[in-house]
Design a protein around this motif. Structure first.
Motif, PDB file in Angstrom:
ATOM      1  N   SER A  57       0.817  -1.222   0.000  1.00 32.00           N
ATOM      2  CA  SER A  57       0.000   0.000   0.000  1.00 32.00           C
ATOM      3  C   SER A  57       0.845   1.263   0.000  1.00 32.00           C
ATOM      4  CB  SER A  57      -0.905   0.003   1.238  1.00 32.00           C
ATOM      5  OG  SER A  57      -1.733  -1.127   1.255  1.00 32.00           O
ATOM      6  N   ALA A  58       2.116   1.129  -0.296  1.00 34.09           N
ATOM      7  CA  ALA A  58       3.012   2.284  -0.223  1.00 34.09           C
ATOM      8  C   ALA A  58       3.898   2.344  -1.458  1.00 34.09           C
ATOM      9  CB  ALA A  58       3.866   2.200   1.034  1.00 34.09           C
ATOM     10  N   ALA A 116       8.266   0.924  14.319  1.00 32.46           N
ATOM     11  CA  ALA A 116       8.013   1.112  12.891  1.00 32.46           C
ATOM     12  C   ALA A 116       6.536   0.862  12.572  1.00 32.46           C
ATOM     13  CB  ALA A 116       8.909   0.185  12.071  1.00 32.46           C
ATOM     14  N   GLY A 117       5.952  -0.134  13.227  1.00 32.43           N
ATOM     15  CA  GLY A 117       4.521  -0.377  13.048  1.00 32.43           C
ATOM     16  C   GLY A 117       3.691   0.800  13.522  1.00 32.43           C
ATOM     17  N   LYS A 118       4.101   1.393  14.632  1.00 32.17           N
ATOM     18  CA  LYS A 118       3.403   2.582  15.155  1.00 32.17           C
ATOM     19  C   LYS A 118       3.547   3.746  14.182  1.00 32.17           C
ATOM     20  CE  LYS A 118       1.558   5.267  18.450  1.00 32.17           C
ATOM     21  NZ  LYS A 118       1.284   6.502  17.756  1.00 32.17           N
ATOM     22  N   GLN A 119       4.717   3.882  13.584  1.00 30.87           N
ATOM     23  CA  GLN A 119       4.933   4.926  12.579  1.00 30.87           C
ATOM     24  C   GLN A 119       3.977   4.704  11.393  1.00 30.87           C
ATOM     25  OE1 GLN A 119       9.020   5.124  11.241  1.00 30.87           O
ATOM     26  NE2 GLN A 119       8.546   6.568   9.609  1.00 30.87           N
ATOM     27  N   ALA A 120       3.825   3.463  10.965  1.00 30.34           N
ATOM     28  CA  ALA A 120       2.896   3.149   9.876  1.00 30.34           C
ATOM     29  C   ALA A 120       1.455   3.419  10.301  1.00 30.34           C
ATOM     30  CB  ALA A 120       3.062   1.688   9.452  1.00 30.34           C
ATOM     31  N   LEU A 121       1.142   3.095  11.544  1.00 35.84           N
ATOM     32  CA  LEU A 121      -0.209   3.343  12.053  1.00 35.84           C
ATOM     33  C   LEU A 121      -0.530   4.835  12.030  1.00 35.84           C
ATOM     34  CD1 LEU A 121      -2.814   2.337  13.392  1.00 35.84           C
ATOM     35  CD2 LEU A 121      -1.603   2.422  15.591  1.00 35.84           C
ATOM     36  N   ASP A 128      -1.521   9.533   5.063  1.00 32.93           N
ATOM     37  CA  ASP A 128      -0.339  10.193   4.527  1.00 32.93           C
ATOM     38  C   ASP A 128       0.500   9.151   3.781  1.00 32.93           C
ATOM     39  OD1 ASP A 128       2.193  11.357   4.126  1.00 32.93           O
ATOM     40  OD2 ASP A 128       2.104  12.471   6.011  1.00 32.93           O
ATOM     41  N   ALA A 129       0.367   9.127   2.460  1.00 33.72           N
ATOM     42  CA  ALA A 129       1.031   8.118   1.637  1.00 33.72           C
ATOM     43  C   ALA A 129       2.554   8.203   1.727  1.00 33.72           C
ATOM     44  CB  ALA A 129       0.573   8.256   0.190  1.00 33.72           C
ATOM     45  N   GLY A 136       7.146   2.020   5.811  1.00 34.51           N
ATOM     46  CA  GLY A 136       7.412   0.722   5.188  1.00 34.51           C
ATOM     47  C   GLY A 136       8.902   0.441   5.110  1.00 34.51           C
ATOM     48  N   GLY A 137       9.688   1.478   4.826  1.00 32.19           N
ATOM     49  CA  GLY A 137      11.142   1.328   4.818  1.00 32.19           C
ATOM     50  C   GLY A 137      11.687   1.007   6.201  1.00 32.19           C
ATOM     51  N   GLU A 138      11.136   1.658   7.216  1.00 32.97           N
ATOM     52  CA  GLU A 138      11.561   1.379   8.601  1.00 32.97           C
ATOM     53  C   GLU A 138      11.216  -0.056   9.000  1.00 32.97           C
ATOM     54  OE1 GLU A 138      13.379   3.211  10.758  1.00 32.97           O
ATOM     55  OE2 GLU A 138      13.613   4.666   9.135  1.00 32.97           O
TER      56      GLU A 138
END
Length: 157
Positions: A57-58, A116-121, A128-129, A136-138
């Motif tokens: 999705s990114a 990193a999951g929290k950052q994606a959340l 925010d794409a 996703g990189g993290e």
């Protein structure tokens, strides 16, 4: 033996407090943790599918036909990323429960993945794409660092 009223009151409060703490303590049920999946199942059935939702999705795919943006285009699509991100963020805790944790380094990798999951959340909630791509990189880097230390070593045996 005579106890003064203040002593009786203090004793009562102490007993009450101790009994309340024992019942409400978050560590009271630590022994009841049960790892339902083994480590391989945890990775294959929980972590990897959640990460794949985020990675799928990114960013964008560029082919001969042109560029295709992978960002979600619907509320349902963003909700799927929110769910996967929350699962990935919480999955770090699954990696650290007794019976799964391989020690301090392992826990550091698990905490990095949760972060990193929290950052994606956060990115998914904000829709925010660009931030989702960065997250996703993290996630990839967190997985890679852990795999370099643990998975690569186990494959050599």
């Amino acid at each position: 033996m005579y106890l003064s009223r203040s002593t009786r009151c203090g004793l009562f409060l102490a007993v009450f407090a101790v009994s309340g703490v024992a019942q409400d303590s978050p560590t009271a049920d630590v022994a009841s943790f049960e790892a339902v999946t083994d480590l391989r199942q945890n990775m294959e059935w929980i972590l990897e599918p959640a990460a794949e939702v985020i990675w799928d999705s990114a960013g964008a795919v560029i082919t001969e036909a042109g560029e295709r943006d992978l960002s979600p285009t619907s509320e349902e699509g963003w909700a799927d990323v929110v769910n996967a991100s929350a699962l990935l963020a919480e999955a770090g805790n699954l990696m650290m429960i007794p019976g799964r944790s391989a020690g301090l380094d392992w826990n550091r990798h698990a905490m990095r993945m949760s972060a990193a999951g929290k950052q994606a959340l956060d990115a998914a909630v904000a829709k925010d794409a660009t931030a989702l791509f960065d997250a996703g990189g993290e996630i990839y880097q967190a997985c890679l660092a852990c795999h370099m230390q643990y998975w690569a070593d186990s494959r050599q045996n």
